[in-house]
Design an enzyme around this catalytic site. Sequence first.
Site, short mmCIF file in Angstrom:
data_model
loop_
_atom_site.label_atom_id
_atom_site.label_comp_id
_atom_site.label_asym_id
_atom_site.label_seq_id
_atom_site.Cartn_x
_atom_site.Cartn_y
_atom_site.Cartn_z
N LYS A 22 -5.81 0.67 6.61
CA LYS A 22 -4.42 0.82 7.07
C LYS A 22 -3.46 0.92 5.87
O LYS A 22 -2.63 1.82 5.80
CB LYS A 22 -4.03 -0.40 7.93
CG LYS A 22 -2.55 -0.46 8.27
CD LYS A 22 -2.21 -1.63 9.15
CE LYS A 22 -1.81 -2.89 8.42
NZ LYS A 22 -0.54 -2.85 7.68
N ASN A 23 -3.62 0.00 4.92
CA ASN A 23 -2.64 -0.05 3.83
C ASN A 23 -2.84 1.07 2.80
O ASN A 23 -2.03 1.22 1.89
CB ASN A 23 -2.69 -1.41 3.13
CG ASN A 23 -2.08 -2.50 4.00
OD1 ASN A 23 -1.53 -2.21 5.07
ND2 ASN A 23 -2.18 -3.75 3.56
N CYS A 116 10.73 -9.60 8.79
CA CYS A 116 9.65 -9.41 9.75
C CYS A 116 9.01 -10.76 10.03
O CYS A 116 9.50 -11.79 9.58
CB CYS A 116 8.62 -8.43 9.22
SG CYS A 116 7.60 -9.13 7.95
N ARG A 121 11.87 -9.54 3.90
CA ARG A 121 11.10 -8.52 3.17
C ARG A 121 12.08 -7.65 2.39
O ARG A 121 12.40 -6.53 2.78
CB ARG A 121 10.30 -7.65 4.16
CG ARG A 121 9.30 -8.39 5.04
CD ARG A 121 8.05 -8.82 4.33
NE ARG A 121 7.17 -7.76 3.93
CZ ARG A 121 6.08 -7.37 4.58
NH1 ARG A 121 5.76 -7.93 5.72
NH2 ARG A 121 5.31 -6.43 4.09
N ASP A 304 -3.25 -11.27 2.87
CA ASP A 304 -3.65 -10.77 4.19
C ASP A 304 -4.93 -11.42 4.70
O ASP A 304 -5.26 -11.29 5.87
CB ASP A 304 -3.84 -9.24 4.16
CG ASP A 304 -2.51 -8.50 4.06
OD1 ASP A 304 -1.46 -9.15 4.23
OD2 ASP A 304 -2.53 -7.29 3.82
N ARG A 396 -2.12 -2.90 15.76
CA ARG A 396 -1.45 -2.31 14.60
C ARG A 396 -2.44 -2.11 13.46
O ARG A 396 -2.24 -1.21 12.63
CB ARG A 396 -0.34 -3.25 14.10
CG ARG A 396 0.96 -3.16 14.87
CD ARG A 396 2.04 -3.96 14.16
NE ARG A 396 2.00 -3.70 12.74
CZ ARG A 396 2.10 -4.63 11.78
NH1 ARG A 396 2.28 -5.90 12.11
NH2 ARG A 396 2.05 -4.31 10.52
C1 UD1 Z 1 1.81 -4.77 1.13
C2 UD1 Z 1 0.88 -4.70 2.31
C3 UD1 Z 1 0.78 -6.06 3.01
C4 UD1 Z 1 0.42 -7.14 2.01
C5 UD1 Z 1 1.36 -7.11 0.80
C6 UD1 Z 1 0.96 -8.07 -0.31
C7 UD1 Z 1 1.09 -2.40 3.04
C8 UD1 Z 1 1.54 -1.47 4.12
N1 UD1 Z 1 1.37 -3.71 3.24
O1 UD1 Z 1 3.11 -5.08 1.65
O2 UD1 Z 1 -0.20 -5.97 4.03
O3 UD1 Z 1 0.52 -8.41 2.64
O4 UD1 Z 1 1.38 -5.78 0.24
O5 UD1 Z 1 -0.35 -7.81 -0.72
O6 UD1 Z 1 0.48 -2.01 2.09
N2 UD1 Z 1 9.29 -8.17 -2.89
C9 UD1 Z 1 10.59 -8.32 -3.35
N3 UD1 Z 1 11.35 -7.19 -3.50
C10 UD1 Z 1 10.88 -5.94 -3.22
C11 UD1 Z 1 9.55 -5.81 -2.76
C12 UD1 Z 1 8.78 -6.96 -2.61
O7 UD1 Z 1 11.07 -9.43 -3.60
O8 UD1 Z 1 11.62 -4.96 -3.40
C13 UD1 Z 1 8.45 -9.39 -2.70
C14 UD1 Z 1 8.08 -9.61 -1.24
O9 UD1 Z 1 9.08 -10.28 -0.53
C15 UD1 Z 1 6.79 -10.41 -1.36
C16 UD1 Z 1 6.16 -9.85 -2.64
O10 UD1 Z 1 7.19 -9.18 -3.35
O11 UD1 Z 1 7.11 -11.75 -1.56
C17 UD1 Z 1 5.02 -8.89 -2.39
O12 UD1 Z 1 5.46 -7.86 -1.55
P1 UD1 Z 1 4.87 -6.38 -1.63
O13 UD1 Z 1 3.72 -6.34 -2.58
O14 UD1 Z 1 5.99 -5.43 -1.85
O15 UD1 Z 1 4.32 -6.19 -0.16
P2 UD1 Z 1 4.39 -4.90 0.72
O16 UD1 Z 1 4.23 -3.68 -0.12
O17 UD1 Z 1 5.59 -4.98 1.61
#
Ligand code: UD1
Length: 413
Positions: A22-23, A116, A121, A304, A396
Site C-alpha cells: 500500500k505505502n 487523523c 499529521r 505500523d 484500506r
Molecule cells: C508514512 C506511512 C505510514 C507510516 C509512517 C511512518 C504512507 C502512505 N504512510 O506516513 O503508514 O506510519 O510513514 O513510518 O506511506 N511529520 C511532521 N511534519 C511533516 C511530516 C511529518 O512533523 O511535515 C511527523 C509526523 O507527525 C510523524 C513523523 O513526522 O510524527 C513521521 O511521519 P511521516 O514519516 O511523514 O509519515 P507519513 O509519510 O505520513
Amino acid sequence: MDIWHIRGGRRLCGTASVQGAKNAVLPILAASVLTGCETRLSNCPDLMDVDGSVDILRCLGCRVERSEGGMYINSSGPLRSTIPHDLMSGMRSSVIFLGAVLARCGEAVMAMPGGCELGPRPIDLHLSALRDMGAHITVSAGNIVCSGALHGASINLALPSVGATENIMIAACRASGGTVITNAAREPEICDLADYLRKMGADITGDGSSTICIGSFSPKSSVEHSVMPDRIAAATWLCACASAGGEVAVDGAVPAHLVPVTQALREMGCTVDEYPGGIKICAPDRLRAPRPVATRPYPGFPTDAQALLMAATLKAEGTSVFTENMFESRFRHVPELRRMGAEISTEGRVAIVRGVPSLHGAPVTATDLRGSAALLIAALGAEGETVLHDNCHLRRGYEDPVKVLTALGAEIR
Ligand code: UD1
C-alpha cells in the site's frame, strides 16, 4: 460498517501470499501524473486507499484501467490542477499529489489534510521543502494553493518524514537543476518510488540512505513497474501465527525489510527462517515477552507494526514494553484489546503488557487500520467468538484478509 466474525483458538497452518505494498503504490500513483507518460503497474493491491487514489487520478483527467493485480494509467491529456476536498479528505496520504501536480501543471490547489486517528499529521516539512524549491504557497480557508516553476535545492529534513521525502523526490524530478535531500527517510517504499521514477527517466541516487540526490530528467513515454511486497501485511500474517500458534510460510515477504519484527518474534520463542522467496514462522504453544520495543524510522521497528506485535504479546509469559515514538495517538487499540482480557497499562508514549494465560472473544471496535489488524490478530488467539466492528479500516490496507486467513485454517467471516 464491516462486521467481521472471528472464532479464535485454531492454529494457523499453510502459506499466505503477500500483496503489493500500500505505502509503495500510493506515491507511485501520485508520481504517475508527473510527465504524461503511460504507466503499467503489476502486483498492484486492490485496496480502498488505492481506489481513493484512482478517483483522484480520474478527477485530474487521467485515464485509468484496472485489471486483477494490474493498473494502466495514461496521464497524457490536459491535467486539472485542483483536487476537491471530498477526494482529499478520504485519505491522508493524498498530500503526496501536491509535488506531482505542482511539478506537472505549475500550480496545485487541494484541501489541507487534517489530523487523523493517529493524532495530528502536520505537513510543514512538505510545504517548507517545496517553498525552498521555488513554490509560492498559501494556506487559506482550509486549502493549500501552490504555484511556481520549481528549481533544485538542498533540503535538510528536520525529521526523516516518509511522505515529505516522497513529495520532494517527485517534485525534484521536473525541477531545473539538481536537488539533494539530507536526513531523508530510508524506508524500502522510498526505494520502490525511486525505481519507478528512474524508469520514468529520472536520475536518482542514494535512495535507501539518508542522502538522496535527484539530477537531470529524460522523460520516457511509458513505464512498467511491479509494486514491491507489503512488509506490514507480511508482519501481520507473521504476528497472526504467533498469536494463534501454528506454522505459516509468508510468500513474498522480504527478510531484509522485516528484521526488527522477526527479531522480536524470535525473542518471543518463535522459530523464524528465511526460505527462497519468503519467511517461515513456527510458533510455540506459549510465547515469552520480547525485549522492549520502541518504534523508530526505518531501519528501526516500524510504527505500523507496533499494534500487530502488541496483539501477539498479550498471552506471552512476562511483561512486554512498547514505546511509540512516531505518532501521538497510536494506542487506541489498547482499550479494545482489554475487552478481550488483555492486561495493558499505558502512560504517555509507553504501553506495558502483562501476559495473561488466555484471552476471550468479545465485541470490539476498530480504531484505525493497524489497530484493526491488531484486534484481528488477538481474536485469532482468543477463545470464543470476537465480533469486530470496523468502519472499513481493514479494507484500506488489506486485500482480502478473509481469504488469506481461511486458507490458513482460521474461522473468519
Ligand atoms: C508514512 C506511512 C505510514 C507510516 C509512517 C511512518 C504512507 C502512505 N504512510 O506516513 O503508514 O506510519 O510513514 O513510518 O506511506 N511529520 C511532521 N511534519 C511533516 C511530516 C511529518 O512533523 O511535515 C511527523 C509526523 O507527525 C510523524 C513523523 O513526522 O510524527 C513521521 O511521519 P511521516 O514519516 O511523514 O509519515 P507519513 O509519510 O505520513
